[in-house]
Write a protein that holds these residues in place. Sequence first.
Motif, PDB file in Angstrom:
ATOM      1  N   GLY A  83       0.826  -1.194   0.000  1.00 26.19           N
ATOM      2  CA  GLY A  83       0.000   0.000   0.000  1.00 26.19           C
ATOM      3  C   GLY A  83       0.862   1.246   0.000  1.00 26.19           C
ATOM      4  N   LEU A  84       0.309   2.325   0.498  1.00 25.34           N
ATOM      5  CA  LEU A  84       1.011   3.606   0.489  1.00 25.34           C
ATOM      6  C   LEU A  84       1.925   3.764   1.692  1.00 25.34           C
ATOM      7  N   SER A  85       1.773   2.892   2.703  1.00 31.18           N
ATOM      8  CA  SER A  85       2.622   2.986   3.887  1.00 31.18           C
ATOM      9  C   SER A  85       2.695   1.630   4.565  1.00 31.18           C
ATOM     10  N   ILE A  86       3.624   1.509   5.517  1.00 33.53           N
ATOM     11  CA  ILE A  86       3.767   0.287   6.311  1.00 33.53           C
ATOM     12  C   ILE A  86       3.025   0.501   7.625  1.00 33.53           C
ATOM     13  N   ALA A 240      -4.991   4.502 -18.793  1.00 31.53           N
ATOM     14  CA  ALA A 240      -4.057   3.397 -19.014  1.00 31.53           C
ATOM     15  C   ALA A 240      -3.427   2.936 -17.696  1.00 31.53           C
ATOM     16  N   ALA A 241      -3.107   3.898 -16.819  1.00 25.08           N
ATOM     17  CA  ALA A 241      -2.535   3.544 -15.517  1.00 25.08           C
ATOM     18  C   ALA A 241      -3.552   2.781 -14.672  1.00 25.08           C
ATOM     19  N   LYS A 242      -4.804   3.209 -14.705  1.00 25.02           N
ATOM     20  CA  LYS A 242      -5.849   2.512 -13.953  1.00 25.02           C
ATOM     21  C   LYS A 242      -6.055   1.102 -14.497  1.00 25.02           C
ATOM     22  N   ALA A 243      -6.042   0.975 -15.822  1.00 22.56           N
ATOM     23  CA  ALA A 243      -6.227  -0.345 -16.426  1.00 22.56           C
ATOM     24  C   ALA A 243      -5.096  -1.289 -16.042  1.00 22.56           C
ATOM     25  N   GLU A 244      -3.870  -0.765 -16.031  1.00 27.07           N
ATOM     26  CA  GLU A 244      -2.728  -1.594 -15.644  1.00 27.07           C
ATOM     27  C   GLU A 244      -2.847  -2.032 -14.187  1.00 27.07           C
ATOM     28  N   GLU A 284     -12.962  -9.080   6.157  1.00 25.94           N
ATOM     29  CA  GLU A 284     -13.197  -8.714   4.754  1.00 25.94           C
ATOM     30  C   GLU A 284     -13.002  -7.219   4.537  1.00 25.94           C
ATOM     31  N   ARG A 285     -13.497  -6.422   5.485  1.00 21.34           N
ATOM     32  CA  ARG A 285     -13.329  -4.969   5.354  1.00 21.34           C
ATOM     33  C   ARG A 285     -11.852  -4.589   5.402  1.00 21.34           C
ATOM     34  N   GLU A 286     -11.085  -5.227   6.284  1.00 20.98           N
ATOM     35  CA  GLU A 286      -9.663  -4.950   6.382  1.00 20.98           C
ATOM     36  C   GLU A 286      -8.946  -5.367   5.096  1.00 20.98           C
ATOM     37  N   LEU A 287      -9.346  -6.516   4.547  1.00 23.01           N
ATOM     38  CA  LEU A 287      -8.740  -6.974   3.290  1.00 23.01           C
ATOM     39  C   LEU A 287      -9.059  -6.009   2.154  1.00 23.01           C
ATOM     40  N   GLU A 288     -10.302  -5.557   2.065  1.00 29.10           N
ATOM     41  CA  GLU A 288     -10.688  -4.611   1.019  1.00 29.10           C
ATOM     42  C   GLU A 288      -9.894  -3.312   1.131  1.00 29.10           C
ATOM     43  N   LYS A 289      -9.660  -2.873   2.360  1.00 28.25           N
ATOM     44  CA  LYS A 289      -8.876  -1.659   2.580  1.00 28.25           C
ATOM     45  C   LYS A 289      -7.456  -1.835   2.063  1.00 28.25           C
ATOM     46  N   ARG A 290      -6.832  -2.994   2.361  1.00 25.66           N
ATOM     47  CA  ARG A 290      -5.471  -3.248   1.895  1.00 25.66           C
ATOM     48  C   ARG A 290      -5.420  -3.359   0.375  1.00 25.66           C
ATOM     49  N   GLN A 291      -6.413  -4.002  -0.197  1.00 27.71           N
ATOM     50  CA  GLN A 291      -6.431  -4.172  -1.648  1.00 27.71           C
ATOM     51  C   GLN A 291      -6.621  -2.828  -2.363  1.00 27.71           C
ATOM     52  N   LYS A 292      -7.466  -1.984  -1.804  1.00 29.49           N
ATOM     53  CA  LYS A 292      -7.664  -0.660  -2.396  1.00 29.49           C
ATOM     54  C   LYS A 292      -6.387   0.163  -2.334  1.00 29.49           C
ATOM     55  N   SER A 293      -5.686   0.105  -1.203  1.00 33.59           N
ATOM     56  CA  SER A 293      -4.425   0.825  -1.055  1.00 33.59           C
ATOM     57  C   SER A 293      -3.383   0.296  -2.034  1.00 33.59           C
ATOM     58  N   ARG A 294      -3.338  -1.020  -2.218  1.00 38.22           N
ATOM     59  CA  ARG A 294      -2.381  -1.617  -3.148  1.00 38.22           C
ATOM     60  C   ARG A 294      -2.678  -1.198  -4.584  1.00 38.22           C
ATOM     61  N   THR A 295      -3.962  -1.168  -4.958  1.00 35.20           N
ATOM     62  CA  THR A 295      -4.331  -0.760  -6.316  1.00 35.20           C
ATOM     63  C   THR A 295      -3.971   0.702  -6.557  1.00 35.20           C
ATOM     64  N   THR A 296      -4.193   1.538  -5.543  1.00 34.05           N
ATOM     65  CA  THR A 296      -3.828   2.950  -5.671  1.00 34.05           C
ATOM     66  C   THR A 296      -2.323   3.099  -5.892  1.00 34.05           C
ATOM     67  N   ARG A 297      -1.548   2.332  -5.142  1.00 34.55           N
ATOM     68  CA  ARG A 297      -0.101   2.401  -5.320  1.00 34.55           C
ATOM     69  C   ARG A 297       0.302   1.913  -6.710  1.00 34.55           C
ATOM     70  N   ASN A 298      -0.298   0.818  -7.187  1.00 36.39           N
ATOM     71  CA  ASN A 298       0.032   0.308  -8.519  1.00 36.39           C
ATOM     72  C   ASN A 298      -0.293   1.334  -9.610  1.00 36.39           C
ATOM     73  N   GLN A 299      -1.405   2.050  -9.431  1.00 35.68           N
ATOM     74  CA  GLN A 299      -1.760   3.089 -10.394  1.00 35.68           C
ATOM     75  C   GLN A 299      -0.723   4.206 -10.379  1.00 35.68           C
ATOM     76  N   ARG A 300      -0.313   4.607  -9.203  1.00 33.83           N
ATOM     77  CA  ARG A 300       0.683   5.677  -9.102  1.00 33.83           C
ATOM     78  C   ARG A 300       2.023   5.225  -9.665  1.00 33.83           C
ATOM     79  N   ASP A 301       2.361   3.960  -9.444  1.00 34.92           N
ATOM     80  CA  ASP A 301       3.615   3.448  -9.997  1.00 34.92           C
ATOM     81  C   ASP A 301       3.591   3.475 -11.516  1.00 34.92           C
TER      82      ASP A 301
END
Length: 383
Positions: A83-86, A240-244, A284-301
């Motif tokens: 995600g965006l932080s540890i 394109a970044a969102k799709a990736e 499930e809510r905690e997992l969704e939060k982590r997954q959303k943070s990871r997707t945001t980071r992947n988009q920024r990358d």
Amino acid sequence: MTVWRDVVGQPAAVAELSAAVADPSSMTHAWLFTGPPGSGRSTAARAFAAALQCPQGGCGECNSCRTVLAGTHADVREVVPEGLSISVAEMRRLVQLAARRPSTGRRQILIIQDADRLGERAANALLKAVEEPAPDTVFLLCAPSDHPEDVPITIRSRCRPVPLRTPSAEAIAEVLATRDGLDPETATWAASVSGGHVGRARWLARDEEARRRRAEALDLPMKIRGIGDAFAHAGKLVAAAKAEATEIAEGRDAAEREELAVAMGAGGVGKGVAAAARSAKAAERELEKRQKSRTTRNQRDALDRAIIDLAGFFRDVLVTRSGAQVPLTNPDRLADIRRAAGEWTPESTLRRLEAVLACREALNANVKPEIAVENMLLSLHRG
């Protein structure tokens, strides 16, 4: 073959780390690996961990070396922030594990990639362990050299620094050809346009989609002829970044949800099912939060790679315009670079470069990607 075979173009760092492995008096409990993106910070830290666990000091062949390098050694744990932080919870858990006595190896080793992403509370949790380490525990932190100050000074001051440099294109090409089995022409091209980033060179050499995305980013400076073009291409770049990011996330997210459901007893019957269901919802809510943070980071990358390509292009234009005899970042785009150097003044080129770097800073400050990218491309149009 030794554990250092994948540490590319870092002879000074390898010599220092090898000496620490061989001589206990040169060893310390905390190390900070710094270097530009692609210099191999985590690779060097992992190789050092393998050498510390190896009875022969890093042979590269024994079970200890192989399991550390594969990420499966019981006494070597690696933090890879998705995600965006540890988080502080993750850091506390890992610090507790690192304080234990080694189970199969010679030391307990904790590798922290992107240590600059430690939040304040997570950094405090780590600081306590670094201040009073267990006798057999070693901390290996990795952080980019352009933002080492993002690692708190209280932690940095207790670590021995290991500065890494940008590997040469020749060293990267040799690795791609001899160890990855790529043909020399492809290896040389990928190394020449990677900006000294070993992973990016490998990715560009192997992935046609990566080459296409790079080409689209480098086409932008000569394509934007009006305000409408700026908005249209900004939308395409962000999409394109969102799709990736979505493509990367889809399979993994589904697998994680399925694993969680099984772990929480999905479909179970009998006593305790209601309580388990409530716990499952929270998980499930905690997992969704982590997954959303990871997707945001992947988009920024993904956006960051395009921004770095653009910055390299404008740097090349300035180099060409000045007549400096230094290698270009994008030698395969020489025609466009020369055309831009003939059309733009050095001042307007510098303003464009500053706009690209400002976009990167804005994204790091959580500005909405559409707004940051639109502002950048409008600035490129204005010059």
